[in-house]
Design a protein around this motif. Structure first.
Motif, mmCIF file in Angstrom:
data_model
loop_
_atom_site.group_PDB
_atom_site.id
_atom_site.type_symbol
_atom_site.label_atom_id
_atom_site.label_comp_id
_atom_site.label_asym_id
_atom_site.label_seq_id
_atom_site.Cartn_x
_atom_site.Cartn_y
_atom_site.Cartn_z
ATOM 1 N N SER A 352 0.560 -1.184 0.106
ATOM 2 C CA SER A 352 -0.105 -0.050 0.048
ATOM 3 C C SER A 352 0.863 1.285 0.092
ATOM 4 O O SER A 352 0.509 2.432 -0.186
ATOM 5 C CB SER A 352 -0.839 -0.139 1.216
ATOM 6 O OG SER A 352 -0.097 0.476 2.331
ATOM 7 N N ASN A 353 2.090 1.303 0.269
ATOM 8 C CA ASN A 353 2.884 2.384 0.472
ATOM 9 C C ASN A 353 4.325 2.257 0.011
ATOM 10 O O ASN A 353 4.871 3.322 0.078
ATOM 11 C CB ASN A 353 2.863 2.746 2.029
ATOM 12 C CG ASN A 353 3.554 1.987 3.096
ATOM 13 O OD1 ASN A 353 3.768 0.866 2.715
ATOM 14 N ND2 ASN A 353 4.081 2.452 4.131
ATOM 15 N N ALA A 354 4.733 1.098 -0.109
ATOM 16 C CA ALA A 354 6.407 0.840 -0.584
ATOM 17 C C ALA A 354 6.630 1.755 -1.659
ATOM 18 O O ALA A 354 7.595 2.211 -1.649
ATOM 19 C CB ALA A 354 6.627 -0.521 -0.833
ATOM 20 N N LYS A 355 6.013 1.579 -2.825
ATOM 21 C CA LYS A 355 6.435 2.349 -4.126
ATOM 22 C C LYS A 355 6.479 3.908 -3.801
ATOM 23 O O LYS A 355 7.282 4.585 -4.105
ATOM 24 C CB LYS A 355 5.339 1.882 -5.177
ATOM 25 C CG LYS A 355 5.924 2.709 -6.340
ATOM 26 C CD LYS A 355 5.055 2.446 -7.643
ATOM 27 C CE LYS A 355 5.600 2.989 -8.952
ATOM 28 N NZ LYS A 355 4.752 2.595 -10.122
ATOM 29 N N ASN A 356 5.443 4.498 -3.225
ATOM 30 C CA ASN A 356 5.492 6.147 -2.730
ATOM 31 C C ASN A 356 6.592 6.415 -1.817
ATOM 32 O O ASN A 356 6.820 7.616 -1.716
ATOM 33 C CB ASN A 356 4.000 6.624 -2.291
ATOM 34 C CG ASN A 356 3.085 6.246 -3.574
ATOM 35 O OD1 ASN A 356 3.262 6.509 -4.540
ATOM 36 N ND2 ASN A 356 1.754 6.131 -3.237
ATOM 37 N N ASP A 357 6.706 5.537 -0.852
ATOM 38 C CA ASP A 357 7.766 5.794 0.422
ATOM 39 C C ASP A 357 8.835 5.305 0.357
ATOM 40 O O ASP A 357 9.800 5.207 1.191
ATOM 41 C CB ASP A 357 6.902 5.391 1.694
ATOM 42 C CG ASP A 357 5.843 6.309 2.068
ATOM 43 O OD1 ASP A 357 5.388 7.248 0.984
ATOM 44 O OD2 ASP A 357 5.040 5.789 2.939
ATOM 45 N N LEU A 358 9.333 4.658 -0.898
ATOM 46 C CA LEU A 358 10.778 4.054 -1.152
ATOM 47 C C LEU A 358 11.812 5.192 -0.652
ATOM 48 O O LEU A 358 12.793 4.615 0.084
ATOM 49 C CB LEU A 358 11.002 3.921 -2.484
ATOM 50 C CG LEU A 358 12.173 3.023 -3.060
ATOM 51 C CD1 LEU A 358 12.538 1.497 -2.140
ATOM 52 C CD2 LEU A 358 12.273 2.663 -4.399
ATOM 53 N N ASN A 359 11.690 6.266 -0.832
ATOM 54 C CA ASN A 359 12.633 7.337 -0.514
ATOM 55 C C ASN A 359 12.843 7.654 1.121
ATOM 56 O O ASN A 359 13.933 8.147 1.525
ATOM 57 C CB ASN A 359 12.521 8.553 -1.310
ATOM 58 C CG ASN A 359 13.109 8.591 -2.846
ATOM 59 O OD1 ASN A 359 13.807 7.749 -3.147
ATOM 60 N ND2 ASN A 359 12.496 9.171 -3.595
#
Length: 362
Positions: A352-359
């Motif tokens: 649910s959040n890995a791609k958006n919060d990778l940084n």
């Protein structure tokens, strides 16, 4: 680090507010509020869980030391493991960066690395005490065996702040405080994720961390206790240490897959072992999602593994100790009470959040 709804547990406050709460004058703040001393939770810095007002604290008077100015003091930092692991890289960088930010001359910060040799870490710390350091920040390799260090530090009234792993000793006597995660809670959260991933049934393996420290013990206990509670039909069929190492994690996972080819889940007690398990799964011809991997740390590699579909979830263990460690030391030398344990709040990553919060990962 951005705080996503439902991704922080429990409520968090800055250290300054936590210390006030310990003194029975607490004020809760959200994670976007800059922490005292200039750290900013929204930028990936650590934030502190709500403090227990009845918890044991320590002041400079109780400890018996003398006030010092950190900007002119000699400070020692002891790293436990070689900086090949992203956690250790980020941890050491955070300590050095915060020291520089505070204006501490580079020559006043002695930093050593034990390279996973406990005898060397003890020797490193004893030499720093002999050289006249006035504050020690230690990332301990093991939780026991520190008596000779305590004797030297006590004789010179050198306060010790331990980070990321606990030392089995007496606070405000042998050491000042521990700053780190709730490792048992991390294990429980990993178990919740594994139960969800496996629909509460199947067989799971545990890649244990290195023996001899409280991180491994508590992450194992938390996971086992929570699995038994929420998903008793999940059976733990394999346990072996991967030494918190990617190479060992791969090797152990290869052995696991030879003896338990139908395994449904792997709980890795850090991301490096999880990434080793991913390599082993690929080599064994497994497809994404065939075996659910849940791990703990929050490295970019593991979060990318979620994005790529090989890892199901990661519970964070934030290594950015610099701001909180120096803020704690500043408050201590100013005479303020310091909690025995300063427990930080960790987020978690999944699809649910890995791609958006990778940084936000390290």
């Amino acid at each position: 680090m951005s705080a996503m709804p439902g991704r922080w547990r429990p409520a968090v406050i800055t250290l300054g507010a936590a210390l006030l709460l310990v003194s029975a004058c607490a004020k809760s703040e959200d994670s976007d509020t800059p922490a005292a001393g200039g750290s900013n939770a929204s930028a990936g810095a650590q934030v502190v869980q709500s403090a227990d007002p009845s918890a044991k604290t320590c002041t400079l008077d109780q400890f018996g030391g003398k006030k010092i100015d950190l900007k002119t003091a000699k400070i020692g930092f002891s790293q436990s493991e070689k900086e090949a692991n992203p956690f250790r890289i980020a941890e050491t960088k955070s300590i050095k960066d915060e020291a520089a930010k505070l204006g501490i001359p580079s020559g006043n910060l002695q930093a050593t690395n034990a390279n996973s040799q406990f005898n060397k870490q003890i020797s490193d710390v004893e030499q720093m005490i002999d050289s006249g350091v006035q504050l020690l920040i230690i990332a301990p390799l093991n939780s026991d065996g520190w008596d000779s260090v305590f004797a030297k530090a006590s004789a010179k009234k050198v306060p010790i702040i331990t980070i990321d792993r606990k030392i089995n000793a007496t606070s405000c006597k042998d050491y000042l405080t521990f700053i780190g995660s709730d490792f048992e809670e991390q294990g429980k959260r990993a178990a919740d994720k594994m139960a969800a991933a496996m629909n509460n049934k199947g067989s799971v393996a545990i890649l244990l961390g290195a023996p001899g420290n409280n991180v491994t013990t508590l992450r194992t206990k938390g996971f086992k206790d929570q699995i038994a509670k929420v998903a008793p039909d999940i059976k733990i069929v394999f346990e072996q240490t991967g030494q918190f190492s990617r190479e060992e994690g791969q090797k152990v996972s290869e052995q696991l897959l030879q003896s338990n080819s139908d395994i449904n889940g792997i709980y890795a007690e850090n991301d490096e072992m999880a990434l080793g398990a991913e390599v082993a799964l690929k080599s064994a011809g497994k497809n994404k999602g065939d075996v659910k991997i849940v791990s703990i740390d929050g490295t970019k590699g593991a979060v990318q593994g979620i994005v790529d579909g090989w890892i199901y979830s990661v519970i964070e263990s934030n290594p950015r100790f610099g701001p909180l460690a120096f803020e704690t030391a500043t408050k201590f030398f100013n005479g303020e009470p310091i909690p025995e344990d300063i427990i930080i709040s960790d987020r978690e990553y999944d699809q649910s959040n890995a791609k958006n919060d990778l940084n936000s990962a390290y």
